[in-house]
Design a protein around this motif. Structure first.
Motif, PDB file in Angstrom:
ATOM      1  N   SER A   1       1.705   5.356  -0.002  1.00  0.00           N
ATOM      2  CA  SER A   1       1.202   6.645   0.458  1.00  0.00           C
ATOM      3  C   SER A   1       0.781   7.477  -0.747  1.00  0.00           C
ATOM      4  O   SER A   1       1.108   7.156  -1.895  1.00  0.00           O
TER       5      SER A   1
ATOM      6  N   TYR B   1       7.065  -1.520   6.795  1.00  0.00           N
ATOM      7  CA  TYR B   1       7.043  -0.321   5.953  1.00  0.00           C
ATOM      8  C   TYR B   1       8.459   0.045   5.523  1.00  0.00           C
ATOM      9  O   TYR B   1       9.459  -0.352   6.136  1.00  0.00           O
TER      10      TYR B   1
ATOM     11  N   SER C   1       0.851  -1.191   0.000  1.00  0.00           N
ATOM     12  CA  SER C   1       0.000   0.000   0.000  1.00  0.00           C
ATOM     13  C   SER C   1       0.885   1.239   0.000  1.00  0.00           C
ATOM     14  O   SER C   1       1.678   1.449   0.917  1.00  0.00           O
TER      15      SER C   1
ATOM     16  N   TRP D   1      -2.719   7.214  13.501  1.00  0.00           N
ATOM     17  CA  TRP D   1      -1.350   7.591  13.840  1.00  0.00           C
ATOM     18  C   TRP D   1      -1.375   8.613  14.973  1.00  0.00           C
ATOM     19  O   TRP D   1      -1.921   9.708  14.832  1.00  0.00           O
TER      20      TRP D   1
ATOM     21  N   TRP E   1       1.313   3.766  15.589  1.00  0.00           N
ATOM     22  CA  TRP E   1      -0.073   3.398  15.307  1.00  0.00           C
ATOM     23  C   TRP E   1      -0.769   3.005  16.603  1.00  0.00           C
ATOM     24  O   TRP E   1      -0.297   2.155  17.345  1.00  0.00           O
TER      25      TRP E   1
ATOM     26  N   TYR F   1       3.743   0.604   2.762  1.00  0.00           N
ATOM     27  CA  TYR F   1       3.433  -0.420   3.757  1.00  0.00           C
ATOM     28  C   TYR F   1       3.154  -1.733   3.027  1.00  0.00           C
ATOM     29  O   TYR F   1       2.657  -1.726   1.893  1.00  0.00           O
TER      30      TYR F   1
ATOM     31  N   LEU G   1      -2.766   1.999   3.686  1.00  0.00           N
ATOM     32  CA  LEU G   1      -2.476   3.334   4.212  1.00  0.00           C
ATOM     33  C   LEU G   1      -3.334   4.324   3.442  1.00  0.00           C
ATOM     34  O   LEU G   1      -3.164   4.507   2.234  1.00  0.00           O
TER      35      LEU G   1
ATOM     36  N   VAL H   1      -3.039  -4.694   4.216  1.00  0.00           N
ATOM     37  CA  VAL H   1      -2.836  -3.372   4.800  1.00  0.00           C
ATOM     38  C   VAL H   1      -3.167  -2.277   3.779  1.00  0.00           C
ATOM     39  O   VAL H   1      -2.910  -2.418   2.582  1.00  0.00           O
TER      40      VAL H   1
ATOM     41  N   ALA I   1       5.982  -2.080  11.367  1.00  0.00           N
ATOM     42  CA  ALA I   1       5.189  -0.893  11.671  1.00  0.00           C
ATOM     43  C   ALA I   1       5.198  -0.629  13.172  1.00  0.00           C
ATOM     44  O   ALA I   1       4.959  -1.548  13.960  1.00  0.00           O
TER      45      ALA I   1
ATOM     46  N   THR J   1      -4.239   7.210   8.707  1.00  0.00           N
ATOM     47  CA  THR J   1      -5.229   6.177   8.981  1.00  0.00           C
ATOM     48  C   THR J   1      -4.806   4.894   8.284  1.00  0.00           C
ATOM     49  O   THR J   1      -4.520   4.905   7.084  1.00  0.00           O
ATOM     50  N   LEU J   2      -4.767   3.797   9.050  1.00  0.00           N
ATOM     51  CA  LEU J   2      -4.312   2.511   8.530  1.00  0.00           C
ATOM     52  C   LEU J   2      -5.438   1.490   8.688  1.00  0.00           C
ATOM     53  O   LEU J   2      -5.942   1.283   9.792  1.00  0.00           O
TER      54      LEU J   2
END
Length: 647
Positions: A298, A324, A296, A381, A386, A305, A354, A352, A339, A360-361
């Protein structure tokens, strides 16, 4: 049912461990019990069960026979029979074996009888010491039962809608990924293997949103999809120009040389114009001899991640956790780390996501309190890690495994794969409205094109988005090398400075103040025309701020002025005029003096930063050079400005 919880019941009773039953006074019952033991040793479970039924018929108080029958029923998947057998033990003598409550708690939970599961496991915990070998698992069942009972009694709104025949087919569709503007959807589809029509493989498909919904999906094609390999679990950057995905057992295009590090590796490809470039392995800082999957990205494509698991000799994946890695300014990915915070458990984490808000995860796990298998959770976060995850609740999560959740940028819609009735076949992609309490921060976006103001040619340019309060650079990106197009995301409750720069051009600046919900609901489309550096060209410094009727620079102004300083350092032959301007409110002489003071404040800042004073001229024009109508508040705001001009 949840197979993992059911497996908690697969524990041998003392009679099977060779220590002998407590017995029955009935000779016929004992004979049939011993027959059952022999059949069980030969894995003849059906015959063993039949013998135990005869033993019970001869002695209906034969506790060991009921326990043994419950065990065999559990192992063969006959859950109702197992429950019936163990409940009979309690009816006859509730103190016979405390383990019967442990077995029942798992069986009740696997059949969604959460109240009964909670009662049984609490009895077990009350009657066992702290060091009992099953106590840790019992505490897990207690936590899950408590959560499940509360969730089922307080369901969340949930009305999933199938994405329709443009996306879903009789084959399986899953692992969706969206661009930030919700205009492009990528996903994995299970397809016939072109080299073996009896087999299957996975490819990526893409659909664009039209006026009436998603348009007919198409194969992404080469070089992303290949004939030789499975491609799966795509993640896409907010602008849709960077993709990371999973390839397993990767070989070169001739099938001769393995170029991966483990059984499944993460690969990256960038899109230039309309073409995806040849994918590259993310390298040994990210990929290992283990199993890397479900990435995932950003929103800016600089943080990744993913899930890392370890494959046992049995080929089973164990020890899955969320990891990550970050990309530096040279394009190198850092050595991956777990993480931080409370998301990883002793169980299995997967899928997962992000969110584009960066804070927010979403992920799936069987290690946090839930319905026993893989539920979807959300974590925020906080303070550099987290925080404790929140289960998305029922019926988003159920007694089935839920995973591969995708949430769009504004947080309104979530997407997932399901084989629920009414679909087109296999797994289909669905969307639903995300409940308020598990939504991310709302994210809006700006997209557009960078051009040369004179020639109208499209330009490749650098972007920076800076939080004016903290001075933190929250995004670095580029416009497309061919089309000049860009897309960047903005998160609520922040004030941003946008800077666009290209060598040989004056930089462009803009300000976005997202302190109201209404502003987030109005994504912007921009045409940014960069001016070639030449005499007489002007730039409005939109992120230089003063309090009303004052000439002291506000702290937020340093972001913009540092960019101007860098621009002058990179172009040492330039001389510029710094000018202050006001609206027409108030006395003319006062406005003239205020504009001069503000221009001189900017000059003083640059001189203090090392720019030679003979390269800078400060001039105040008061209200004499308006660029907008002074009759409106927005017009007066545009007239109150600081500029620089090339001399």
């Amino acid at each position: 049912m949840k197979l993992r919880l059911l497996s908690l019941c697969l524990l041998l009773h003392i009679v099977v461990l060779g220590q002998g039953p407590r017995g029955s006074a009935n000779e016929k019952a004992m004979k049939q019990f011993n027959v059952a033991l022999e059949f069980y040793k030969m894995r003849a479970n059906e015959k063993a069960s039949a013998a135990l039924e005869k033993a019970i018929a001869a002695d209906d108080q034969f506790l060991d026979a009921y326990m043994f029958l419950g065990q065999i029923a559990t192992e063969t998947g006959n859950v109702n029979k197992a429950i019936e057998s163990y409940e009979r033990v309690i009816d006859i003598d509730d103190s016979f074996s405390v383990k019967v409550y442990f077995y029942l708690s798992g069986l009740y939970f696997s059949t969604q009888q959460y109240g009964q599961a909670l009662s049984a496991v609490q009895t077990f915990l009350k009657r066992t010491p702290a060091n009992h070998p099953q106590r840790t698992e019992a505490e897990r069942i207690e936590a899950n039962s408590t959560f499940a009972l509360e969730s089922v009694n307080n369901p969340k709104p949930f009305n999933p809608v199938n994405l329709g025949p443009a996306i879903n087919t009789e084959m399986g569709e899953y692992y969706a990924a969206l661009t930030a503007d919700d205009s492009v959807l990528y996903f994995t589809r299970r397809v016939r293997d072109p080299k073996n029509q009896q087999g299957f493989q996975e490819d990526f498909y893409v659909s664009k949103r039209g006026r009436d919904g998603w348009m007919l999906s198409a194969n992404v094609g080469s070089p992303i999809n290949t004939v030789e390999h499975n491609e799966g679990a795509p993640t896409i950057s907010a602008d849709g120009r960077t993709m990371v995905y999973v390839v397993c057992e990767y070989f070169d295009s001739y099938g001769a040389e393995r170029t991966g590090y483990g059984s499944c590796d993460l690969f990256i490809s960038n899109k230039i114009g309309d073409r995806w470039q040849k994918p590259k392995n993310l390298g040994p800082n990210v990929n290992t001899s283990a199993w890397e999957t479900q990435p995932s990205l950003s929103s800016d494509g600089k943080m990744l991640y993913f899930i890392r698991g370890f494959r046992e000799r049995s080929r089973q994946i164990t020890g899955q956790d969320i990891w990550y890695t970050q990309q530096d300014k040279y394009g190198t990915w850092s050595v991956a780390q777990k993480a931080p915070g409370l998301v990883n458990t002793k169980g299995q984490e997967s899928s997962v996501l992000l969110h584009p808000d960066g804070r927010t995860l979403y992920f799936s796990s069987d290690g946090h309190p839930g319905f026993g298998g893989e539920d979807v959770f959300v974590s925020r976060w906080e303070n550099g890690a987290w925080a404790k995850p929140t289960n998305l609740g029922y019926p988003i999560n159920t007694a089935n495994d839920e995973n591969s959740l995708t949430v769009n940028a504004n947080g309104a819609k979530a997407y997932f794969a399901s084989d629920r009735p009414g679909g087109y076949g296999g797994l289909d992609l669905y969307e639903f409205d995300l409940p308020e309490d598990v939504k991310p921060q709302m994210v809006s976006w700006i997209k557009g094109t960078v051009i040369d103001e004179s020639t109208k040619n499209r330009l490749f340019a650098r972007f920076e988005m800076i939080d004016l309060q903290s001075g933190e650079t929250v995004l670095r990106s580029n416009s497309d090398e061919v089309t000049g197009e860009f897309l960047i995301t903005l998160t609520a409750n922040r004030n941003y400075a946008l800077n666009v720069a290209k060598e040989g051009y004056l930089f462009y600046s803009e300000n976005f103040k997202l302190d109201k919900q209404s502003l987030l609901n109005e994504p912007k489309t921009m045409l940014i025309a960069l001016q070639p550096i030449k005499k007489g060209e002007r730039v409005v410094l939109k992120n230089v701020f003063f309090d009303t009727d004052k000439f002291d620079l506000k702290a937020e102004s340093t972001v913009e002025l540092d960019k101007l300083h860098d621009f002058l350092q990179q172009n040492p032959s330039l001389r510029i005029e710094l000018s202050g301007h006001t609206d027409d409110q108030g006395d003319d002489a006062y406005n003239q003096k205020l504009s001069e003071q503000r221009a001189n404040a900017v000059k003083a800042y640059l001189v203090e930063k090392g720019i030679s004073t003979d390269r800078l001229t400060a001039v105040g024009y008061g209200e004499t050079q308006p660029v907008d109508d002074n009759a409106t508040p927005s017009g007066r705001s545009n007239n109150r400005r600081t500029e620089f001009k090339i001399l």
